[in-house]
Scaffold this motif. Structure first.
Motif: not given
Length: 303
Positions: A81-88, A114-123
């Motif tokens: 899927r092309h969702d926020v977690p995958a893009y992050a 959104i993608v950038a914020a979730h990428a930072v939140a996860a790492g």
């Protein structure tokens, strides 16, 4: 400043097309830019070029990399899927490939915020700072443009369900793309409006297939920066347009209050297309912020 195309070999085996501005091979302060929904690297070219040229910063030498998100531009779609977690996850892998062991600055526009914020939140250790341009701070299906978002939802659903040729024609229809462009552009400058419309005509339909664009649209109208605000502990900059109907200014101010120590800059008379209408001003704000919150240096890994 011209971009140089390259391909990154990511740790998950994906090969990611990216565009470099500045000296890609020299140790330098590095910035990764993430584009918005239905866009590709072209949309951030003005900001990237200004950052890399040094005109936006008291300390020149930014090395800027802009990937195409999977399924858009030259990037192959995900198998899943092309969702926020995958893009992050993808953005974190790009950052690691660009600057192994380092912590580049991260910038995202619109859906890219959104993608950038979730990428930072996860790492959070993977990045030195976060800049969000026209950030999505409230679900589109609940905000002041809820009706337009619902109509867009029906549009993308129809594009996915109609027979293949008709669905593709609907999603790539130039008249509809032009209407979207007219709605988003706020500038009164005829030449700039023509440029914006031409950019959307050229690149707004550069998606791999109907599945990609529908899944990414769903991610763009359901995810927000706000849902991970509590995990954004690094320096954060917000850049808003006071005429933005997609990411209204009141939502930016609320997001600002959720991010203690964050900086909010508001550009007067501009809507959601700050990256097209005021790219040098945006780059100047970013450059000033990054001068005060420098990214770590490290070697790049382009091929």
């Amino acid at each position: 400043m011209d971009a140089r195309s390259a391909t990154l070999d990511l740790a998950d085996g994906r090969r990611a097309p990216v565009w470099w501005y500045g000296d890609a091979g020299a140790p330098a302060r590095t910035v990764v830019l993430v584009h918005g929904f239905r866009g590709d690297h072209h949309g951030l070219a003005g900001i990237a070029a200004a950052l890399a040229s040094g005109s936006s910063s008291a300390t020149p030498g930014w090395r800027v990399v802009v990937p195409d998100l999977p399924g858009f531009g030259a990037a192959a779609p995900f198998d899943g899927r092309h969702d926020v977690p995958a893009y992050a996850r993808f953005v974190r892998l790009v950052a690691d490939a660009v600057q192994p062991g380092g912590a580049p600055a991260l910038v995202g526009h619109s859906f890219g915020s959104i993608v950038a914020a979730h990428a930072v939140a996860a790492g959070p250790d993977a990045f030195s700072s976060l800049t969000l341009i026209n950030p999505i701070a409230a679900p589109a299906l609940e905000g002041p443009q809820a009706l337009m978002s619902r109509l867009a939802q029906l549009y993308y659903a129809a594009g996915a369900r109609l027979p293949e040729p008709i669905g593709q024609a609907l999603l790539r229809n130039r008249v509809i793309v032009r209407l979207m462009s007219e709605v988003m552009a706020t500038t009164k400058d005829p030449a700039l409006r023509r440029f914006i419309h031409d950019q959307h005509r050229r690149y707004f339909s550069a998606f791999a297939d109907r599945r990609v664009v529908r899944e990414a649209f769903t991610a763009s109208v359901t995810g927000t920066v706000t849902e991970v605000a509590g995990r954004l502990t690094l320096p954060v900059q917000l850049i808003a347009g006071d005429a933005d109907d997609i990411a209204p200014l009141d939502t930016q101010r609320r997001l600002h209050t959720l991010l203690p120590g964050s900086e909010l800059s508001v550009i007067a008379g501009v809507g959601h297309l700050t990256h097209y209408e005021t790219p040098e001003l945006v780059a100047g704000l970013i450059g000033d912020f990054l001068d005060r919150h420098p990214a770590a240096t490290g070697e790049g890994a382009a091929s």
